[in-house]
Design an enzyme around this catalytic site. Structure first.
Site, PDB file in Angstrom:
ATOM      1  N   ASP A 114     -11.388   8.747   5.162  1.00 28.52           N
ATOM      2  CA  ASP A 114     -10.315   9.536   5.409  1.00 28.52           C
ATOM      3  C   ASP A 114     -10.537  11.124   5.130  1.00 28.52           C
ATOM      4  O   ASP A 114     -10.640  11.479   4.141  1.00 28.52           O
ATOM      5  CB  ASP A 114      -9.237   9.042   4.062  1.00 28.52           C
ATOM      6  N   TYR A 121       0.891  -1.230  -0.041  1.00 29.64           N
ATOM      7  CA  TYR A 121       0.014  -0.086   0.007  1.00 29.64           C
ATOM      8  C   TYR A 121       0.910   1.209  -0.088  1.00 29.64           C
ATOM      9  O   TYR A 121       0.959   2.240  -0.901  1.00 29.64           O
ATOM     10  CB  TYR A 121      -0.669   0.120   1.150  1.00 29.64           C
TER      11      TYR A 121
END
Lengths: 123, 123
Positions: free
Chosen positions: B38, B14
């Site tokens: 987020d 990631y």
């Protein structure tokens, strides 16, 4: 919603209580119906009584705590910290990442601790 | 359940994708029906298409990433990392704490990023 400053202060109180307080001191920082999952993946403890019992191991040892990093977002905090436990026979160091949510009075409504046994350092 | 090693490798992938990849590269690490929040407290994005769109800002900038600390517990990871974004005009540094869950193939099933705008450093 608790302010970011309130949440930061609550995390500071929590680490102080884990470091120098009793299990009752720590449990008092939680809301009545709070949940605790430590480590993540285990069955959560529900309610302040079960939470105080979880922390009762604190009452037999000397702990010191240190905040390593803290992020606040919404009603939540994520923080990395060090806890050093002196059992009298050995010293155990662990540095979990905890995630907490807070109510309007900055009481802890949930706590989830991310760590695994392999993260423990015994000296 | 994905193993701790699989989860650590997924976090590494990631951060590499956020650092040097495209939004499609990052989105490919998520499960089809994954969710992304987020920062924490905002409306979650649901599904890989919405997630790829979220990361599309990556495609216009240069990012470098660095893992600062990682804890794995159960099917979850919490990790503190640094992202430095070079927009061409300025450099933005941010060090969030992210929490992810993973499916059996170590695809990301949820991501929650703990940070607030005041954590950003612009140079």
């Amino acid at each position: 919603m608790a302010s970011p400053d309130d949440i930061r202060a609550a995390v500071t109180r929590y680490l102080a209580a884990v470091g120098g307080g009793t299990s009752a001191d720590v449990a008092a920082l939680y809301a009545d119906d709070a949940t605790l999952e430590d480590p993540v993946g285990t069955e959560p403890k529900v309610g302040r009584e079960a939470i105080e019992k979880f922390y009762s191991a604190l009452d037999a040892v000397q702990n010191t705590t240190e905040l390593l990093s803290l992020r606040v977002a919404g009603n939540s905090a994520a923080f990395h910290f060090r806890v050093v436990t002196d059992t009298g026979e050995q010293t155990v160091t662990i540095e979990p990442i905890d995630v907490m949510t807070f109510d309007d009075q900055a009481r802890i409504t949930s706590m989830r601790a991310f760590w695994s046994p392999e993260d423990m350092v015994v000296a």
